[in-house]
Design an enzyme around this catalytic site. Sequence first.
Site, PDB file in Angstrom:
ATOM      1  N   HIS A 118      -9.939  71.992   5.605  1.00  0.00           N
ATOM      2  CA  HIS A 118     -10.431  71.378   6.720  1.00  0.00           C
ATOM      3  C   HIS A 118      -9.598  71.388   7.882  1.00  0.00           C
ATOM      4  O   HIS A 118      -9.621  70.777   8.977  1.00  0.00           O
ATOM      5  CB  HIS A 118     -10.651  69.795   6.422  1.00  0.00           C
ATOM      6  CG  HIS A 118      -9.177  69.098   5.996  1.00  0.00           C
ATOM      7  ND1 HIS A 118      -8.692  69.589   4.804  1.00  0.00           N
ATOM      8  CD2 HIS A 118      -8.585  68.379   6.465  1.00  0.00           C
ATOM      9  CE1 HIS A 118      -7.497  68.825   4.716  1.00  0.00           C
ATOM     10  NE2 HIS A 118      -7.448  68.105   5.840  1.00  0.00           N
ATOM     11  N   ASP A 119      -8.393  72.208   7.674  1.00  0.00           N
ATOM     12  CA  ASP A 119      -7.519  72.318   8.659  1.00  0.00           C
ATOM     13  C   ASP A 119      -7.164  73.609   9.214  1.00  0.00           C
ATOM     14  O   ASP A 119      -6.384  73.933  10.078  1.00  0.00           O
ATOM     15  CB  ASP A 119      -6.127  71.865   7.961  1.00  0.00           C
ATOM     16  CG  ASP A 119      -5.613  70.360   7.561  1.00  0.00           C
ATOM     17  OD1 ASP A 119      -6.492  69.565   8.373  1.00  0.00           O
ATOM     18  OD2 ASP A 119      -4.849  70.324   6.710  1.00  0.00           O
ATOM     19  N   GLU A 152      -0.584  69.673  -1.605  1.00  0.00           N
ATOM     20  CA  GLU A 152      -0.584  70.412  -0.251  1.00  0.00           C
ATOM     21  C   GLU A 152       0.856  70.497  -0.016  1.00  0.00           C
ATOM     22  O   GLU A 152       1.716  69.899   0.598  1.00  0.00           O
ATOM     23  CB  GLU A 152      -1.067  69.519   0.729  1.00  0.00           C
ATOM     24  CG  GLU A 152      -1.343  70.561   2.299  1.00  0.00           C
ATOM     25  CD  GLU A 152      -1.429  69.700   3.239  1.00  0.00           C
ATOM     26  OE1 GLU A 152      -1.731  70.195   4.405  1.00  0.00           O
ATOM     27  OE2 GLU A 152      -1.133  68.597   3.676  1.00  0.00           O
ATOM     28  N   ASP A 175      -1.690  64.787   0.200  1.00  0.00           N
ATOM     29  CA  ASP A 175      -1.219  65.237   1.586  1.00  0.00           C
ATOM     30  C   ASP A 175       0.096  65.354   2.029  1.00  0.00           C
ATOM     31  O   ASP A 175       0.807  64.550   1.566  1.00  0.00           O
ATOM     32  CB  ASP A 175      -2.146  64.221   2.064  1.00  0.00           C
ATOM     33  CG  ASP A 175      -2.001  64.607   3.813  1.00  0.00           C
ATOM     34  OD1 ASP A 175      -2.905  65.340   4.134  1.00  0.00           O
ATOM     35  OD2 ASP A 175      -1.326  63.808   4.389  1.00  0.00           O
ATOM     36  N   ASP A 186      -8.192  61.718  -1.561  1.00  0.00           N
ATOM     37  CA  ASP A 186      -7.045  62.594  -0.851  1.00  0.00           C
ATOM     38  C   ASP A 186      -5.925  61.401  -0.825  1.00  0.00           C
ATOM     39  O   ASP A 186      -6.071  60.131  -0.714  1.00  0.00           O
ATOM     40  CB  ASP A 186      -7.459  62.802   0.602  1.00  0.00           C
ATOM     41  CG  ASP A 186      -6.768  64.116   1.070  1.00  0.00           C
ATOM     42  OD1 ASP A 186      -5.442  64.023   0.964  1.00  0.00           O
ATOM     43  OD2 ASP A 186      -7.286  64.807   1.709  1.00  0.00           O
TER      44      ASP A 186
HETATM   45  C1  GLC Z   1      -2.384  67.254   5.950  1.00  0.00           C
HETATM   46  C2  GLC Z   1      -4.072  67.146   6.224  1.00  0.00           C
HETATM   47  C3  GLC Z   1      -4.338  67.326   7.687  1.00  0.00           C
HETATM   48  C4  GLC Z   1      -3.505  66.044   8.210  1.00  0.00           C
HETATM   49  C5  GLC Z   1      -2.218  65.878   7.986  1.00  0.00           C
HETATM   50  C6  GLC Z   1      -1.615  64.522   8.495  1.00  0.00           C
HETATM   51  O1  GLC Z   1      -2.023  68.649   6.482  1.00  0.00           O
HETATM   52  O2  GLC Z   1      -4.596  68.062   5.457  1.00  0.00           O
HETATM   53  O3  GLC Z   1      -5.681  67.048   8.078  1.00  0.00           O
HETATM   54  O4  GLC Z   1      -3.724  65.944   9.753  1.00  0.00           O
HETATM   55  O5  GLC Z   1      -1.732  66.259   6.655  1.00  0.00           O
HETATM   56  O6  GLC Z   1      -1.864  63.554   7.522  1.00  0.00           O
END
Ligand code: GLC
Length: 557
Positions: free
Chosen positions: A330-331, A258, A201, A98
């Site tokens: 995971h979110d 993402e 991310d 990641d």
């Molecule tokens: C992304 C991740 C999440 C995290 C955020 C800040 O959305 O998937 O889990 O809290 O970024 O890094």
Amino acid sequence: MNRKWWHGKVAYQVYPKSFCDSNGDGIGDLKGIISKLDYLKDLGVDIIWLSPCYVSPLADQGYDIADYYNIDPRFGTMADMETLIAEAKKRDIGILMDLVVNHCSDEHEWFKKACADPDGRCGKFFYIEKRRPDGSLPCNWRSCFGGPVWDKLPGHDDLYYLHTFHKKQPDLNWENPELREEVYKMMNWWLDKGLAGFRIDAIINIKKVLPFKDYPADRSDGLSSTASMLKEQTGIGAFLGEMRDRTFKPHNSFSVGEVFDEKPEEIPEFIGDNGYFSSMFDFSETVFGRSPLGSYADSGITPDDYKRCVFQTQWQIGDIGMISNIIENHDESRGVSRYIPEGDVTPTSKKMLAALYFLLKGLPWIYQGQEIGMENISFDSIDEVDDISTIDSYRVARAAGLSEKEALRAVEKSSRDNARTPFQWDGSENAGFTTGKPWLRVNPNYTEINLADQKDDPDSVFNFYRQLTRLRKNPDYQETLTYGRLVPYLEDRHNVMAYLRQSESQSILVMGNFQKEPQILPLPSVPKKILLNNLHDLKLDSENVTLDGYQVIVAEL
Ligand code: GLC
Ligand code: CA
């Protein structure tokens, strides 16, 4: 679309903390993942994305990195990481790490040096500002986890640093070429170690509209979500193109972004041939129904809404590139709990949802536990919640006047903890995840939903996922399922989601009845062969098929 090595693969997300604990400390670890590689291989996985396992105070469960070059001792050692990469490679599996570079941890040495010397080299890696002449903060943006994005720079009463996420996640200043060099150096160091690539991310956040300014307040706290700023932002392409050219491209690696709120006209720049990334996630159905007021006011999503979101993305992407399809991560809450109407969540409906999203055009992703049909968890009190985002949502819900109970019921639906409860390996204590005390509560339904019970049951959700991965890779259908166009079928029919995957020589129908009552549906033509069916029976004549509640079929026409 130019052909790439990763087209036609199946990807899987591991959330290391909750996957498998090898040493009984209650925290999943790299050795645990290594011990499950054969399991993942058998499931049909080719690419594994690991959520962060770098050194971190875990304020946001590892999305706050204190050292990009080392593994957090709770997850293992660098030697374990090297073993994982090598063992995966032996099984023809690529590992993705990641890449969290919108921000680092406030415990990263860069930030410590910035505090010691805000005007020095590392001070310029962050956004550090004074209050405005009228005494207000530099801008009125709200952090993603609540409160203003500005906090006092430790040791300096007159200086503030920017954090668009938690206050332990200071934003890195991408305008600074020296910072960018540091990031590329780190990425190449990992890629040289043999990583297959990265999941990237929060990448849209790296470009800020500068100089800082206010946006219209969208809640009673007088703050504005960063979404308004991001909508206005331009010029991120210069950073992302540079990143691609300096890191991914020379390594021929895979990258998945993402990316939220992409502008449709920018899709070719993002994931077209020579795009910034190999792929990006489709979040259109994920974000559907989200309220700007907070998650307590979210509206949920019906089967027809789900279909519309998915088809809209498919239509927008067309042949530009490969989108990445998910039902959870995971979110998010568990896909089966979100997309299947309440009360109808059964192994049959879980399999239907699986087939409908898995055979879309794009790269199919499985989030750990999804393949056994793991579901949301319910909380008795906010004290049981670990996730900082849910805790903030609860606060917001209470401030909006909801009672404790109402607030809890409202925010638990979308809680990130739903996806973070430990993997349910078997029916023994702690679901076989750990011999110690799990860091997060195990979902009490592990006695009914666990891998051991499903492994040898040909009708299990798990074995249905195995059938799906095998179908995608079956040489007779792989070309069509990877590159064939997607044509919606019976698009306006209520509670039906159906589409054709078509290549020059083949047409495959995927059709699901997204409700508990049966439906009689016309067929486009007589099927040559039924490739998958989540029930034993099939009522078929030359023109129609009767699908039972939540029945799905995949047929070669
Ligand atoms: C992304 C991740 C999440 C995290 C955020 C800040 O959305 O998937 O889990 O809290 O970024 O890094
Ligand atoms: Ca452990």
